[in-house]
Design a protein around this motif. Sequence first.
Motif, PDB file in Angstrom:
ATOM      1  N   ILE A   1       0.838  -1.199   0.000  1.00  0.00           N
ATOM      2  CA  ILE A   1       0.000   0.000   0.000  1.00  0.00           C
ATOM      3  C   ILE A   1       0.873   1.249   0.000  1.00  0.00           C
ATOM      4  CG2 ILE A   1      -2.010  -1.039   1.109  1.00  0.00           C
ATOM      5  CD1 ILE A   1      -1.092   0.182   3.758  1.00  0.00           C
ATOM      6  N   ASP A   2       0.366   2.299  -0.603  1.00  0.00           N
ATOM      7  CA  ASP A   2       0.933   3.664  -0.593  1.00  0.00           C
ATOM      8  C   ASP A   2       2.178   3.816  -1.445  1.00  0.00           C
ATOM      9  OD1 ASP A   2       0.804   6.458   0.709  1.00  0.00           O
ATOM     10  OD2 ASP A   2       2.872   5.817   1.117  1.00  0.00           O
ATOM     11  N   GLY A   3       3.215   3.036  -1.171  1.00  0.00           N
ATOM     12  CA  GLY A   3       4.452   3.123  -1.938  1.00  0.00           C
ATOM     13  C   GLY A   3       4.992   1.733  -2.206  1.00  0.00           C
ATOM     14  N   SER A   4       5.606   1.526  -3.346  1.00  0.00           N
ATOM     15  CA  SER A   4       6.072   0.200  -3.724  1.00  0.00           C
ATOM     16  C   SER A   4       7.515  -0.014  -3.280  1.00  0.00           C
ATOM     17  CB  SER A   4       5.940   0.008  -5.233  1.00  0.00           C
ATOM     18  OG  SER A   4       6.127  -1.351  -5.570  1.00  0.00           O
ATOM     19  N   ALA A   5       8.060  -1.155  -3.670  1.00  0.00           N
ATOM     20  CA  ALA A   5       9.437  -1.505  -3.347  1.00  0.00           C
ATOM     21  C   ALA A   5      10.068  -2.172  -4.564  1.00  0.00           C
ATOM     22  CB  ALA A   5       9.478  -2.434  -2.136  1.00  0.00           C
ATOM     23  N   ASP A   6      11.366  -2.404  -4.474  1.00  0.00           N
ATOM     24  CA  ASP A   6      12.126  -2.998  -5.570  1.00  0.00           C
ATOM     25  C   ASP A   6      11.885  -4.513  -5.583  1.00  0.00           C
ATOM     26  OD1 ASP A   6      13.821  -3.367  -7.664  1.00  0.00           O
ATOM     27  OD2 ASP A   6      15.667  -3.074  -6.511  1.00  0.00           O
ATOM     28  N   THR A   7      10.679  -4.883  -5.951  1.00  0.00           N
ATOM     29  CA  THR A   7      10.277  -6.285  -5.918  1.00  0.00           C
ATOM     30  C   THR A   7       9.159  -6.525  -6.934  1.00  0.00           C
ATOM     31  OG1 THR A   7       9.331  -8.040  -4.545  1.00  0.00           O
ATOM     32  CG2 THR A   7       8.616  -5.799  -4.069  1.00  0.00           C
ATOM     33  N   LYS A   8       9.068  -7.763  -7.396  1.00  0.00           N
ATOM     34  CA  LYS A   8       7.948  -8.179  -8.226  1.00  0.00           C
ATOM     35  C   LYS A   8       7.086  -9.198  -7.488  1.00  0.00           C
ATOM     36  CE  LYS A   8      10.352  -7.319 -12.602  1.00  0.00           C
ATOM     37  NZ  LYS A   8      10.846  -7.895 -13.884  1.00  0.00           N
ATOM     38  N   SER A   9       7.254  -9.243  -6.171  1.00  0.00           N
ATOM     39  CA  SER A   9       6.603 -10.265  -5.363  1.00  0.00           C
ATOM     40  C   SER A   9       5.289  -9.823  -4.734  1.00  0.00           C
ATOM     41  CB  SER A   9       7.554 -10.744  -4.261  1.00  0.00           C
ATOM     42  OG  SER A   9       8.726 -11.291  -4.806  1.00  0.00           O
ATOM     43  N   LEU A  10       4.902  -8.556  -4.914  1.00  0.00           N
ATOM     44  CA  LEU A  10       3.639  -8.105  -4.355  1.00  0.00           C
ATOM     45  C   LEU A  10       2.474  -8.726  -5.133  1.00  0.00           C
ATOM     46  CD1 LEU A  10       4.363  -4.292  -3.781  1.00  0.00           C
ATOM     47  CD2 LEU A  10       4.299  -6.101  -2.047  1.00  0.00           C
ATOM     48  N   THR A  11       1.538  -9.301  -4.411  1.00  0.00           N
ATOM     49  CA  THR A  11       0.362  -9.883  -5.053  1.00  0.00           C
ATOM     50  C   THR A  11      -0.562  -8.802  -5.592  1.00  0.00           C
ATOM     51  OG1 THR A  11       0.471 -11.817  -3.612  1.00  0.00           O
ATOM     52  CG2 THR A  11      -1.657 -11.353  -4.667  1.00  0.00           C
ATOM     53  N   SER A  12      -0.654  -7.683  -4.865  1.00  0.00           N
ATOM     54  CA  SER A  12      -1.489  -6.559  -5.269  1.00  0.00           C
ATOM     55  C   SER A  12      -0.917  -5.295  -4.656  1.00  0.00           C
ATOM     56  CB  SER A  12      -2.931  -6.770  -4.799  1.00  0.00           C
ATOM     57  OG  SER A  12      -3.782  -5.730  -5.249  1.00  0.00           O
ATOM     58  N   PHE A  13      -1.228  -4.161  -5.263  1.00  0.00           N
ATOM     59  CA  PHE A  13      -0.768  -2.872  -4.735  1.00  0.00           C
ATOM     60  C   PHE A  13      -1.914  -1.871  -4.760  1.00  0.00           C
ATOM     61  CE2 PHE A  13       0.708   1.459  -5.434  1.00  0.00           C
ATOM     62  CZ  PHE A  13       1.471   1.642  -4.296  1.00  0.00           C
ATOM     63  N   LEU A  14      -2.131  -1.200  -3.629  1.00  0.00           N
ATOM     64  CA  LEU A  14      -3.160  -0.173  -3.515  1.00  0.00           C
ATOM     65  C   LEU A  14      -2.519   1.150  -3.146  1.00  0.00           C
ATOM     66  CD1 LEU A  14      -4.206  -2.987  -1.939  1.00  0.00           C
ATOM     67  CD2 LEU A  14      -6.327  -1.672  -1.865  1.00  0.00           C
ATOM     68  N   GLY A  15      -2.910   2.204  -3.843  1.00  0.00           N
ATOM     69  CA  GLY A  15      -2.379   3.513  -3.486  1.00  0.00           C
ATOM     70  C   GLY A  15      -2.770   4.575  -4.495  1.00  0.00           C
ATOM     71  N   THR A  16      -2.388   5.776  -4.174  1.00  0.00           N
ATOM     72  CA  THR A  16      -2.612   6.910  -5.053  1.00  0.00           C
ATOM     73  C   THR A  16      -1.725   6.805  -6.295  1.00  0.00           C
ATOM     74  OG1 THR A  16      -3.132   8.322  -3.171  1.00  0.00           O
ATOM     75  CG2 THR A  16      -2.421   9.424  -5.178  1.00  0.00           C
ATOM     76  N   ASP A  17      -2.233   7.253  -7.429  1.00  0.00           N
ATOM     77  CA  ASP A  17      -1.373   7.477  -8.594  1.00  0.00           C
ATOM     78  C   ASP A  17      -0.565   8.722  -8.268  1.00  0.00           C
ATOM     79  OD1 ASP A  17      -0.199   8.283 -10.967  1.00  0.00           O
ATOM     80  OD2 ASP A  17      -1.917   7.743 -12.197  1.00  0.00           O
ATOM     81  N   ASN A  18       0.627   8.530  -7.711  1.00  0.00           N
ATOM     82  CA  ASN A  18       1.386   9.649  -7.179  1.00  0.00           C
ATOM     83  C   ASN A  18       1.944  10.580  -8.250  1.00  0.00           C
ATOM     84  OD1 ASN A  18       1.492   9.486  -4.137  1.00  0.00           O
ATOM     85  ND2 ASN A  18       2.057   7.389  -4.659  1.00  0.00           N
ATOM     86  N   ILE A  19       2.177  10.055  -9.451  1.00  0.00           N
ATOM     87  CA  ILE A  19       2.576  10.933 -10.556  1.00  0.00           C
ATOM     88  C   ILE A  19       1.446  11.922 -10.843  1.00  0.00           C
ATOM     89  CG2 ILE A  19       3.120  11.040 -13.003  1.00  0.00           C
ATOM     90  CD1 ILE A  19       5.452   9.932 -11.543  1.00  0.00           C
ATOM     91  N   ALA A  20       0.223  11.397 -10.947  1.00  0.00           N
ATOM     92  CA  ALA A  20      -0.933  12.264 -11.195  1.00  0.00           C
ATOM     93  C   ALA A  20      -1.174  13.196 -10.013  1.00  0.00           C
ATOM     94  CB  ALA A  20      -2.176  11.407 -11.454  1.00  0.00           C
TER      95      ALA A  20
END
Length: 314
Positions: A107-126
Amino acid sequence: MAALGILAVQSTTAAADDRPTIPVIVKDTTSFYWQIVLAGARAAGKEYNVNVPELGAQSEGDIAGQISILENAVAGQPAAIVISPTQFKALGKPIDQAAKTTKVIGIDGSADTKSLTSFLGTDNIAGGAAAADALAEGVKAKTGKVEGDVAVLTNIAGQDSGDRRVKGFIDQVKAKYSGLNIVANKIADGQATTALNNTTDLITAYPKLVGVFANALVMGQGAGQALAENKAQDKITLVSFDSDDKTVKMLADGVIYAMAVQNPFREGHDAVKIALDASQGKDVPATVDTGVTIITKANMDSDASKALLSPKVN
């Protein structure tokens, strides 16, 4: 608002009634933003009959602390884990390791991984781009033109969500507002006092400063205090990410011109639901955009704004 206290010591073992356990690991348990995330997770725990340990360090700068909390959570053999990584690079391998034995939802911010099953958060670029538009609007309202020096306050270096906000902001300024000159990007340490000192220095160093973008709540707190102390709010437009009681008052007082407000309650709530579904083998979305809203003094009293600015954390 009462603090939730030190939450990193809570057990991640299953409750006696054999409910599934889904620990939620935030970046900083003392921050109002993360308290709202935890409130959303807590509500989902009640709604879906899930044991939700509320975990996290007491500073977004405590990267080693969060890694240790993650490792301890994994050792408790939970159904799944929800985490907001404090730092993109450092949390990559620990999340990879965790994902070998359990589903991990980011949630919120990602990490240097491809192991997350799902990610929830703001489109921070937008979100960063929307903040740039709000700042340009504020600069024009205060000075009559969209010209002058602009500075950025970055909460912590290498934090995925914050870095994306800054990129979105800078790219939008360069693309749309040629009269605005970005003169500095001050990297802080996750502390409001540092943002206060950095903003005070910027006011002194750049007499033509007309705008400041603070990419996180504590940066907005410190920057707002600096503008108020220097009586600079009439000439400098401050746009900040996220809100708490302190920054909402600054918005009402005209010290902060606009806030890009996320939906942390939804982040916490929906992450627990998705984690539960994933643990049961159900299909879950790879990404969920939980949205961002620009709130100014002009619209802060609307029902929609109030729901975001004054969420219930109990």
